[in-house]
Scaffold this active site. Sequence first.
Site, PDB file in Angstrom:
ATOM      1  N   ASP A 101      31.069  41.147  40.237  1.00 49.95           N
ATOM      2  CA  ASP A 101      31.365  40.777  38.851  1.00 49.95           C
ATOM      3  C   ASP A 101      30.090  40.275  38.182  1.00 49.95           C
ATOM      4  O   ASP A 101      29.432  39.364  38.698  1.00 49.95           O
ATOM      5  CB  ASP A 101      32.444  39.692  38.821  1.00 49.95           C
ATOM      6  CG  ASP A 101      32.866  39.338  37.411  1.00 49.95           C
ATOM      7  OD1 ASP A 101      33.486  40.179  36.744  1.00 49.95           O
ATOM      8  OD2 ASP A 101      32.561  38.212  36.952  1.00 49.95           O
ATOM      9  N   ASP A 103      28.923  38.694  34.660  1.00 50.91           N
ATOM     10  CA  ASP A 103      29.316  38.108  33.378  1.00 50.91           C
ATOM     11  C   ASP A 103      28.070  37.890  32.535  1.00 50.91           C
ATOM     12  O   ASP A 103      27.170  37.138  32.930  1.00 50.91           O
ATOM     13  CB  ASP A 103      30.035  36.768  33.577  1.00 50.91           C
ATOM     14  CG  ASP A 103      31.544  36.935  33.648  1.00 50.91           C
ATOM     15  OD1 ASP A 103      32.028  38.007  33.251  1.00 50.91           O
ATOM     16  OD2 ASP A 103      32.231  36.002  34.099  1.00 50.91           O
ATOM     17  N   ASP A 235      28.824  36.923  40.286  1.00 49.85           N
ATOM     18  CA  ASP A 235      29.702  35.832  40.696  1.00 49.85           C
ATOM     19  C   ASP A 235      30.045  36.068  42.159  1.00 49.85           C
ATOM     20  O   ASP A 235      30.893  36.901  42.485  1.00 49.85           O
ATOM     21  CB  ASP A 235      30.963  35.822  39.830  1.00 49.85           C
ATOM     22  CG  ASP A 235      31.917  34.680  40.168  1.00 49.85           C
ATOM     23  OD1 ASP A 235      31.765  34.075  41.253  1.00 49.85           O
ATOM     24  OD2 ASP A 235      32.819  34.388  39.358  1.00 49.85           O
TER      25      ASP A 235
END
Length: 330
Positions: A101, A103, A235
Amino acid sequence: MGTFTLHQGQSNLIKSFFRNYYLNAELGLPNDMELREFALQPFGSDTYIRHLSFSSSEELRDYLVNRNLPLHLFYSSARYQLPSARDMEEKAWMGSDLLFDIDADHICKLRSIRFCPVCGNAITSEKCERDNVETLEYVEMTSECIKRGLEEARNLVEILEDDFGLKPKVYFSGNRGFHVQVDCYGDCALLDSDERKEIAEYVMGVGVPSYPGGSESAPGWVGRKNRGINGVTIDGQVTIDVKRLIRIPNSLHGKSGLIVKEVTNLDDFEFNEALSPFTGYTIFLPYISIETEVLSRNIKLNRGVPIKIESSIGIYLHLKNLGEVKAYVR
């Protein structure tokens, strides 16, 4: 405390946009969907409905459109013998895909504003004492920040392909970043959390030494370090978790109204209105006066002054808390 409800999915008009989308949406479902747990956050609720199981896209569509319209929609990275079991042990884990992930808001410092939706004043606390309502927050997502997230995804794909021999897929998350997924079978699927942690730390560059004087074209970390790539910002908890929920490709993100979309060519990706499925125009009523970047466009809003604007922009602004979509105009 007073409750201000005309935001984020509580509007019947926004619900109708989402329902019409899911009537015909071709969701990106795994070919073993009967082994996956499905979950969703319905409109008007802060909690998830979990432990759902479906055997066909038609069965899933009927559930979404007629029973629980989703603001957010997921399936599990894990495969289970009994995906609808409520007890995690009873589900009987059979392996998981490998997830990463990225972000963009972890990469960039973004402008954020907290305000009262009634009086329009900027307020730092979670409540407006004057109007006795909860304040709302708006975070501006810029195209420049998305580009930086895309570059992280590009570096991650290189590492997974060149160093691990994997075939990752990149997805725009629908809001503020990118998901990178490897469909895993065999030994890859059975990696435990500790082994996935090692992979996460490797791609983040944890413990990777410097290689001064090396060639930028050298393979592996020697070349990356000499090109200024010290690791990928991910992450790590997402990668470690063997029972993580994944946003379903081609579903809608409930904080933007944008499509969770596979990016097949990273060079062609653009953060713009094409990521929205909504056409026509809306009448949008702003809560505050602000100039902000929205899907690579500069938008100026005046508090209390309705504007006619493309549905893609109006729905995005609504779900970002900046005001209300009041009407749809073809």
